[in-house]
Structure formats: structure tokens, C-alpha cells
Design a protein around this motif. Sequence first.
Motif, PDB file in Angstrom:
ATOM      1  N   ASP A  46      39.082  42.675  46.298  1.00 12.04           N
ATOM      2  CA  ASP A  46      39.315  43.547  45.145  1.00 12.04           C
ATOM      3  C   ASP A  46      39.203  42.690  43.874  1.00 12.04           C
ATOM      4  OD1 ASP A  46      40.147  45.204  43.191  1.00 12.04           O
ATOM      5  OD2 ASP A  46      42.050  45.771  44.140  1.00 12.04           O
ATOM      6  N   PRO A  47      38.198  42.963  43.018  1.00  9.54           N
ATOM      7  CA  PRO A  47      38.007  42.107  41.827  1.00  9.54           C
ATOM      8  C   PRO A  47      39.245  42.051  40.946  1.00  9.54           C
ATOM      9  CG  PRO A  47      36.241  43.744  42.014  1.00  9.54           C
ATOM     10  CD  PRO A  47      37.219  44.064  43.080  1.00  9.54           C
ATOM     11  N   ALA A  48      40.056  43.099  40.971  1.00 10.35           N
ATOM     12  CA  ALA A  48      41.268  43.110  40.141  1.00 10.35           C
ATOM     13  C   ALA A  48      42.202  41.978  40.552  1.00 10.35           C
ATOM     14  CB  ALA A  48      41.978  44.457  40.287  1.00 10.35           C
ATOM     15  N   LEU A  49      42.179  41.621  41.851  1.00 15.51           N
ATOM     16  CA  LEU A  49      43.063  40.554  42.330  1.00 15.51           C
ATOM     17  C   LEU A  49      42.627  39.194  41.787  1.00 15.51           C
ATOM     18  CD1 LEU A  49      43.691  41.691  45.977  1.00 15.51           C
ATOM     19  CD2 LEU A  49      45.402  41.413  44.195  1.00 15.51           C
ATOM     20  N   ILE A  50      41.310  39.016  41.660  1.00 13.22           N
ATOM     21  CA  ILE A  50      40.820  37.748  41.098  1.00 13.22           C
ATOM     22  C   ILE A  50      41.325  37.610  39.663  1.00 13.22           C
ATOM     23  CG2 ILE A  50      38.764  36.449  40.469  1.00 13.22           C
ATOM     24  CD1 ILE A  50      37.333  37.641  42.796  1.00 13.22           C
ATOM     25  N   LYS A  51      41.252  38.717  38.913  1.00 18.59           N
ATOM     26  CA  LYS A  51      41.741  38.725  37.524  1.00 18.59           C
ATOM     27  C   LYS A  51      43.225  38.386  37.504  1.00 18.59           C
ATOM     28  CE  LYS A  51      38.319  40.005  34.855  1.00 18.59           C
ATOM     29  NZ  LYS A  51      37.416  40.991  35.453  1.00 18.59           N
ATOM     30  N   ASN A  61      49.746  41.946  47.191  1.00 20.05           N
ATOM     31  CA  ASN A  61      48.333  41.681  46.911  1.00 20.05           C
ATOM     32  C   ASN A  61      47.475  42.009  48.121  1.00 20.05           C
ATOM     33  OD1 ASN A  61      49.120  40.719  44.437  1.00 20.05           O
ATOM     34  ND2 ASN A  61      49.119  38.570  45.075  1.00 20.05           N
ATOM     35  N   ASN A  62      47.976  41.618  49.287  1.00 22.92           N
ATOM     36  CA  ASN A  62      47.210  41.819  50.503  1.00 22.92           C
ATOM     37  C   ASN A  62      47.015  43.304  50.792  1.00 22.92           C
ATOM     38  OD1 ASN A  62      46.686  41.827  53.529  1.00 22.92           O
ATOM     39  ND2 ASN A  62      46.578  39.658  53.013  1.00 22.92           N
ATOM     40  N   ALA A  63      48.081  44.078  50.578  1.00 17.99           N
ATOM     41  CA  ALA A  63      47.982  45.523  50.805  1.00 17.99           C
ATOM     42  C   ALA A  63      46.960  46.128  49.851  1.00 17.99           C
ATOM     43  CB  ALA A  63      49.345  46.178  50.618  1.00 17.99           C
ATOM     44  N   GLN A  64      47.002  45.688  48.604  1.00 22.06           N
ATOM     45  CA  GLN A  64      46.051  46.197  47.607  1.00 22.06           C
ATOM     46  C   GLN A  64      44.617  45.866  48.011  1.00 22.06           C
ATOM     47  OE1 GLN A  64      46.842  44.754  43.606  1.00 22.06           O
ATOM     48  NE2 GLN A  64      44.797  45.336  42.931  1.00 22.06           N
ATOM     49  N   ASN A  65      44.424  44.618  48.493  1.00 19.44           N
ATOM     50  CA  ASN A  65      43.099  44.172  48.889  1.00 19.44           C
ATOM     51  C   ASN A  65      42.591  44.962  50.104  1.00 19.44           C
ATOM     52  OD1 ASN A  65      40.896  42.485  48.482  1.00 19.44           O
ATOM     53  ND2 ASN A  65      41.604  41.002  50.006  1.00 19.44           N
ATOM     54  N   MET A  80      46.670  35.458  48.080  1.00 27.76           N
ATOM     55  CA  MET A  80      46.081  36.553  48.837  1.00 27.76           C
ATOM     56  C   MET A  80      46.951  36.962  50.014  1.00 27.76           C
ATOM     57  SD  MET A  80      43.449  37.359  47.136  1.00 27.76           S
ATOM     58  CE  MET A  80      42.744  38.579  48.218  1.00 27.76           C
ATOM     59  N   LEU A  81      47.830  36.063  50.477  1.00 28.90           N
ATOM     60  CA  LEU A  81      48.697  36.392  51.608  1.00 28.90           C
ATOM     61  C   LEU A  81      49.930  37.170  51.177  1.00 28.90           C
ATOM     62  CD1 LEU A  81      48.681  33.066  53.678  1.00 28.90           C
ATOM     63  CD2 LEU A  81      47.526  35.195  54.223  1.00 28.90           C
ATOM     64  N   ASP A  82      50.201  37.193  49.886  1.00 27.68           N
ATOM     65  CA  ASP A  82      51.345  37.929  49.361  1.00 27.68           C
ATOM     66  C   ASP A  82      51.248  39.391  49.791  1.00 27.68           C
ATOM     67  OD1 ASP A  82      53.593  38.276  47.294  1.00 27.68           O
ATOM     68  OD2 ASP A  82      52.097  39.784  46.719  1.00 27.68           O
ATOM     69  N   ALA A  83      52.360  39.955  50.261  1.00 30.99           N
ATOM     70  CA  ALA A  83      52.340  41.288  50.863  1.00 30.99           C
ATOM     71  C   ALA A  83      51.694  42.322  49.942  1.00 30.99           C
ATOM     72  CB  ALA A  83      53.759  41.716  51.223  1.00 30.99           C
TER      73      ALA A  83
END
Lengths: 358, 267
Positions: free
Chosen positions: A47-52, A291-295, A286-289
Motif C-alpha cells: 500500500d503506497p500510503a504505508l511507504i509515505k 499497518n499490516n492489516a491495512q497492507n 510493516m509487521l505492526d498489526a
Amino acid sequence: MKQLVQASIAIIVVCLLLFFASQSLESAGSKGSKDTLTVYNWGEYIDPALIKAFEKETGIHVIYETFDSNEAMYTKVQQGGSSYDIAVPSEYMIETMIEDDMLVELDHSLLPNLKNIDPYFLDLPFDPGNTYSIPYFWGTVGIVYNPKMVPKDLTFKSWEDLWDERLKGKVFLVDGAREVIGMGLNSLGYSLNVKDDAALDKATDKLIKLTPNVKAIIGDEITPLMIHNEAAVALTWSGQAADMMWENEELDFAVPEEGSNLWFDNFVIPKTSKNIEGAHAFINFMLDAENNAQNADYVGYSTPNAAAWKLMDEEVINDERFYPDVELREHLEVYENLGLTWLGKYNEHFLKFKMNLN
Amino acid sequence: MQSKNRTALIPYVVWIALFVIAPIALVLYYSMLDLSGNFTLANYQNFFSPVYLKMTFTSFWYAFLITFFTLLFAYPTAYLLTRTKHKQLWLMLIIIPSWINLLLKTYAFIGIFGLYGPINAFIEVFGFNPQQILFTDFSFIFVSVYIFIPFMIIPIFNSLDKLNPSLIFAARDLGASSWTTFRRIVFPLTIDGVKSGIQVTFIPALSLFMITRLIAGNQVITLGTAIEQQFLVSQNWGMGSTIAVFLIVFMVLTMLVTGQKKKGGRV
């Protein structure tokens, strides 16, 4: 002659200028390796939003590059032209990369969120103790089909359904030797990693009987073609099936019960990395619950993150097709690195099968 | 003057050594290595197994069909082009599609030939059921012919264009029918154009690989497909190189068969 020389000089000058321009652009990209991070991932796989969000949280600038096959990724990392800090190979490729000493050992103390991963997905044979890799997404190989286009009694709970005479010219296969030969082996009750000529011969003979049903053996083009109902049935990876079902709601997916492939894509840190600390921070992020769910929600593949499951839509998590229960998973097998000799044999058999199509 | 000529030759010699001789030598060298890098001739032995022999045969058969149909369409087109008023413009229009990326054109055909594509929509207007066009021999040959046609037209057009029209008038004056004129005058005088057209079609057609997957759905397997698989998937560079060696041999043979023979003086 004079004109020729002038033209040659002009071309050489332009080439040199372009060369220096691209050099300076590249060095501008990877300057100050402490505050940049080069992530090398499959296309459409984050998810590009996570990179941001990661850039905002840590102040590290992320350079994101994509590849479309494990082999291509391997070659580029091996050449060492770019300093990749994170790569996402599949399990059999991780084995190869470990053997070739291309990966950095992970420091688990920098990855506190590792506890979120379901223990089932840790300490797997391709990387015992997760010394080099952390699971990112996982999935299976199965059959995606359009129930409106196949006879009602075919549910693809068994590989045998593919051989049904009523499916003449209706089946797409993915262009992968291990997937197709593996399906033949599975349907006969052999292991996907069998190293036995007789078993491979039998599987190929069985596959040759499937040829009247095969419409085409293709690659990623399967996705748009299935979305547009060009064929009724396709052998493909669960993640690709999820993409198709997202676009075409008529489609359904099944993993035959005789067994199939279970695959993992994993984070690794190649030895080319110049920002090992930042790479750990990225993996942990990325392993954070949350963030991971969003991804997982964005990408649509199955996540191994147990903490994220609690935050996700229950319908998704309880969908047996993409999150098969432990009992079904017992029938699934992870690809082992066969070694070049046996990989070659699998490919020779696959070629023989393809030759029988027409 | 002599020494000046020699210096001018250096770039060509270097070029040929680097980009022609060295690669072929490398392909030959790799073809004699097995998976673990030992010297062996097993790859050559393997090539003569039924799978690869059949593949060689299919490659030749399809390359022949593609060349045949390309020539069948290209010759009359080139002939008509030389008879038109703005021939350079028409030639341009035929060449323009070859500026578009091959992959893009191929993908476009997936849509056109699909079960729900325009061709089937057209068929349905007349009350027929949609036909399977994609992933058949027909679609494979059609798309390949489409791709190769400009390359066949150009050399034929050039040789037709250079043809001295007074030769045709003379033939007609002497009582030859138009068919005889074509058979005895026009065709023999443009045979060199046809030969180079065949070369630029047949040789690449032998090793087509991308279209075999995208348009033929791997129903057609050529030697090109096998090379791709050996290098990218099996990582068996030896076997891939061996197939490449045979392809080079076949191509040289094709060149020799269609080569221009010098028959004293020029036409």
C-alpha cells in the motif's frame, strides 16, 4: 569522410552526456545511504500510503523498485549495481540466496513486532529460525473458476475435476513448470518436491491426458482474460485469484484437497544493503498489526500476521479459500530448492507436456 | 592511401570481433558445458531427442507458413504500390505500424481476437456463435504475418521500383501476355528482393517466442521458447546455447539457400 567523423563525434558526445546525466541522477537517488532505503518488491505488492507513513515516521526516504520474477530479482541483486536494502523473494529463492551468501543475518532484537506473526509461519524449512527472512505474504496454488460456465457438479475439491471431459478447451494453465508438473504430481498423490524419474514420467503422462481441456498456457495475462470470462477455469496462485475475484465477482476459488503448493514471500536484507538499520526499521514497521492489516487489505493476499487478523474484516479471515484452516494446510507443501539438475528435469517434462498440446 | 584505408577498417574489425565473433564463440563454448560447468557433448546428444527434433520441425513448419503467407500478401501489395500515384506516401503508411512496439501490437490482438472482442461481436451480428480465435494456429500465423509484412514489402518494393518499365513495354510489344511478362520478366528481375524479404522473415520467424505464448498460448512451441525457458527458468545455459547453435546453423543454411548469387555483372 569529414561528415562521418563529425557525426560520430556528435553521437559519442551525446552518449557521454547522457551517461553522466544518468550517473548523477542515480547518485542523487542513493546519496547519503543513512537516510534512504531502497525497497525491491513485486509489482502492486504494497500500500503506497504505508511507504509515505514510514517516511514521515522515520524521516528515511524510500526508493521503491519492482520486479516480476524471482529470477530477475536474483540476477539484479547479484550484479550489485544498486544497493537494495530490502527484497521480497519467495521461499525457494531464499534457499538459493542463503546458499550463495547473498543475505544479511537479521537482528531479531530490532524486530519486536515479530511476535505478531503466527508461529505456524515461523521457523520453516527454507530458513530455520528465521535467520535471514521474515514472512510477508503467503498463499496457495489452486483453481479459479466461473461456476456459471462449468457443470454444477464440478467444485474442484479434487484435481480430477480438471480432467472432466466437459471442460474441453476451457482451462488456462499458468506458465510455470513447478506449478503444472506439481499439479500432475499432486493429483497422483506424489510430493511436489519428488526427485524420482518414474513419478515425473507418470505425472507427465497424466498431464498429457489433460491436453484436450487446455486452452492456453500463459503468464500474467491470465488475470485480465479470466476477468473477461475468456475461459471457465484457470490454474493459478491464490493471490492472483483474489485479484481476479475482486474484478469479476462471478469467479470462485478452490484448493484441491489432495494437496497443493503453499508459498511464502519474505522480507530479506541483501548484502548490497547500505542501511541495515533502516531495513530492520522498515520490516518492523510493516509487521505492526495496524499497518499490516491495512497492507493486507490493500494488496488482497493472505497475511501471516496474527495480530493483524484481529483488526481485519472477519469475513476475509474466515474465508477458507484464502485462509485455509490448519487441517487443510497439512496437505499443502512448500517448494524445496530442487537443485539445478532436478529443476532442469521438471522443465524438460514441462516442455514435453507443452509439445503435446497441439 | 593504402595505410589510411587500413586504419579506417579498425573500427569495423573491432566491432565484428566484439559483437559478432565473440558472442558466437561464447555460445559455442557454453553449449559444451553441463550444469556444473564440466566439458560435455551431452547437450548435443540431448538435442537429438524426440522432444527437440519435433520442436525443430514445428519451428520450421510455422516459419515456412508465416513466410509463405507474408510473401503471398506482400508481393501483390508491393506491386500495386509501385503502380500508385503517391507511392512513397502509401509505402510510409504501410511501414508506420512497424514503429509501434511489438508487445503493444500483440496485446492489442489479444483484445481483438478475444471471445468478447470486436471480431466475435461482428460474427454474432450474423447469428453465429462466438468462435475461439485466440490461442489457435490461425491467430498465431495471422499476427506473425501482420508483424512481418512491412519487412517483406520494403525489399520487394525497392526491386520493383528499380525495374526499368521499358522492359515490360518491350515484352508486351513482342506479344507476351501479362502473365508471361510477369513470369518471364518481372518476377525474375525482382527475385533478389523476394530473397532478402524471405531472409528477413524466415530467420526471425524461426526463433519467435513471445507471440507463441501471448497469441498461441503455448499451443505452438518453437526453438525460441525452449531457449528462453532454458536460460530463465532452468538456468541451464549449456542446453540453451546448444539450441542457439543449431538455430545459427539453420540460419546460415537459410542464408546460403536464399543468398544472392553473383552471375557476372549486375542486374
